[in-house]
Design an enzyme around this catalytic site. Structure first.
Site, short mmCIF file in Angstrom:
data_model
loop_
_atom_site.label_atom_id
_atom_site.label_comp_id
_atom_site.label_asym_id
_atom_site.label_seq_id
_atom_site.Cartn_x
_atom_site.Cartn_y
_atom_site.Cartn_z
N LYS A 1 0.86 -1.18 0.00
CA LYS A 1 0.00 0.00 0.00
C LYS A 1 0.89 1.22 0.00
O LYS A 1 1.68 1.43 0.93
CB LYS A 1 -0.91 -0.01 1.22
CG LYS A 1 -1.78 1.25 1.29
CD LYS A 1 -2.81 1.16 2.39
CE LYS A 1 -3.66 2.42 2.43
NZ LYS A 1 -4.70 2.34 3.46
N LYS B 1 -2.05 -1.50 -3.93
CA LYS B 1 -2.94 -0.33 -3.90
C LYS B 1 -2.11 0.93 -3.98
O LYS B 1 -1.14 1.05 -3.22
CB LYS B 1 -3.74 -0.38 -2.60
CG LYS B 1 -4.61 0.83 -2.36
CD LYS B 1 -5.20 0.73 -0.98
CE LYS B 1 -6.01 1.97 -0.73
NZ LYS B 1 -6.55 1.99 0.60
C1 PBG Z 1 -7.40 3.71 5.24
C2 PBG Z 1 -7.78 3.48 3.83
C3 PBG Z 1 -7.60 4.40 2.81
C4 PBG Z 1 -8.14 3.85 1.65
C5 PBG Z 1 -8.64 2.58 1.98
N1 PBG Z 1 -8.39 2.36 3.35
C6 PBG Z 1 -7.04 5.78 2.85
C7 PBG Z 1 -5.71 5.97 3.38
O1 PBG Z 1 -4.91 5.05 3.56
O2 PBG Z 1 -5.42 7.13 3.69
C8 PBG Z 1 -8.18 4.54 0.33
C9 PBG Z 1 -9.11 4.01 -0.68
C10 PBG Z 1 -9.37 4.92 -1.82
O3 PBG Z 1 -8.74 5.97 -2.00
O4 PBG Z 1 -10.26 4.57 -2.61
N2 PBG Z 1 -7.09 2.68 6.05
#
Ligand code: PBG
Length: 331
Positions: free
Chosen positions: A199, A252
């Site tokens: 991520k 991601k």
């Molecule tokens: C937070 C989380 C995020 C997303 C999914 N889970 C945001 C972040 O990490 O700040 C983002 C998903 C998206 O942008 O569609 N745990």
């Protein structure tokens, strides 16, 4: 011209193109992310046109309508009331909280739907970070091991409510193994873990944070989410999560990280999920709203590209539209 080989022979007709097609997309590959809150109203999300923050009733109706289109998995993202947010995010493990209520309501209405839950503190944490924050002089520190303890409680709470898969999106070290042990000790050995392994600290999450009011109050997420410049590090995270017992690993965002998906595909036999995130959604939506791109064609191309790179499943806000297009119910 004399040619022994002609590539175009295999592209001559739709039937031949169908025979030689290497990658396919089906509704069962898609996971629909859903936003919801404790209010009784369904509210359009201004940062993500076409997406809604559902009431619990609206949420259940949306799951039913997605299921009718062939979507068999959803992932839940709650917007937690500001007055329930604390520095330790304790509300995340409340069995009477919003997420457990949502899991139970969905499971009652659609028992066949696979309910995946997000494990991270950002919706619950008054600092808006995925972990517990302490201030060290001018800088912020996100506590790792203390956060993992809370994440274990959160995962157990989701399992008790009936979640099928928990998906830690927090990027703390050691959380997959710790959650696996916690689940097994509580006799939840059948509950799977979808690990957000690679991520990235991405600017493409902006609209999502707007949808949930979950942006960090201070600082950024770069001490736990990955540097967009790195791919070897993604393999390292993958191998750690695999060893700690992940059932599915995730990359991601998806579109700007297709090479990462392809590299992980070569390194693991585990299923790979890819998350087409809010900023990727918004780019396509806004270009199509302006009439500059053809929405159906561009959405389907973006999804097949993610599958071609090596993802088995895709989390996408376009899941319902894509499922309808795939079934020919809509054009
Ligand atoms: C937070 C989380 C995020 C997303 C999914 N889970 C945001 C972040 O990490 O700040 C983002 C998903 C998206 O942008 O569609 N745990």
């Amino acid at each position: 011209m004399e040619m022994m080989t002609r590539g175009r022979r295999n592209r001559r007709s739709a039937a031949i193109r169908g025979l030689v097609r290497e990658t396919r997309l089906a509704a069962e590959d898609l996971i629909l992310p859903l936003f919801f809150h404790a209010d009784a109203e369904d509210v359009a999300i201004s940062s993500m046109p076409g997406c809604t923050r559902w009431s619990l009733r609206g949420l259940v109706a949306e799951v039913k309508s997605a299921h009718a289109l062939g979507i068999r998995a959803v992932v839940l993202f709650p917007k937690i009331d500001e007055d329930l947010k604390t520095p330790d995010g304790a509300e995340c493990a409340n069995d009477a909280g919003l997420v457990p209520q949502a899991i139970r309501a969905i499971k009652e209405a659609c028992p066949d739907v696979c309910v995946i839950t997000d494990v991270a503190l950002d919706p619950y944490n008054s600092d808006g970070h995925d972990g517990i924050v302490v201030k060290e002089g001018e800088s912020l520190k996100i506590l790792n091991d203390e956060t993992v303890e809370v994440l274990c409680r959160q995962a157990l709470c989701h399992a008790r409510a009936g979640a099928d898969i928990v998906a830690p999106s927090d990027m703390m070290d050691g959380r997959i193994g710790a959650i696996r042990v916690a689940l097994d000790e509580a006799a939840f050995e059948e509950i799977g873990i979808m690990a957000y392994s690679a991520k990235y600290a991405s600017a493409f999450y902006g609209p999502f944070r707007g949808a949930l009011d979950s942006a960090p109050k201070e600082g950024d997420k770069k001490t736990y989410q990955m540097d967009p410049a790195n791919v070897r590090e993604a393999i390292r995270e993958l191998l750690m999560d695999e060893e700690e017992g992940a059932d599915i690993v995730m990359v991601k965002p998806a579109g700007p990280y297709l090479d990462v998906i392809a590299r992980l595909r070569d390194e693991t036999t585990l299923p790979i999920a890819a998350y087409q995130v809010s900023g990727e959604y918004l780019m396509i939506k806004s270009a199509c709203a302006g009439g500059w791109l053809d929405e159906k064609a561009v959405v389907m191309e973006s999804l097949i590209g993610i599958r071609r790179a090596g993802a088995d499943m895709i989390l996408t806000y376009f899941a319902k539209e894509a499922a309808a297009w795939l079934s020919g119910k809509s054009d």
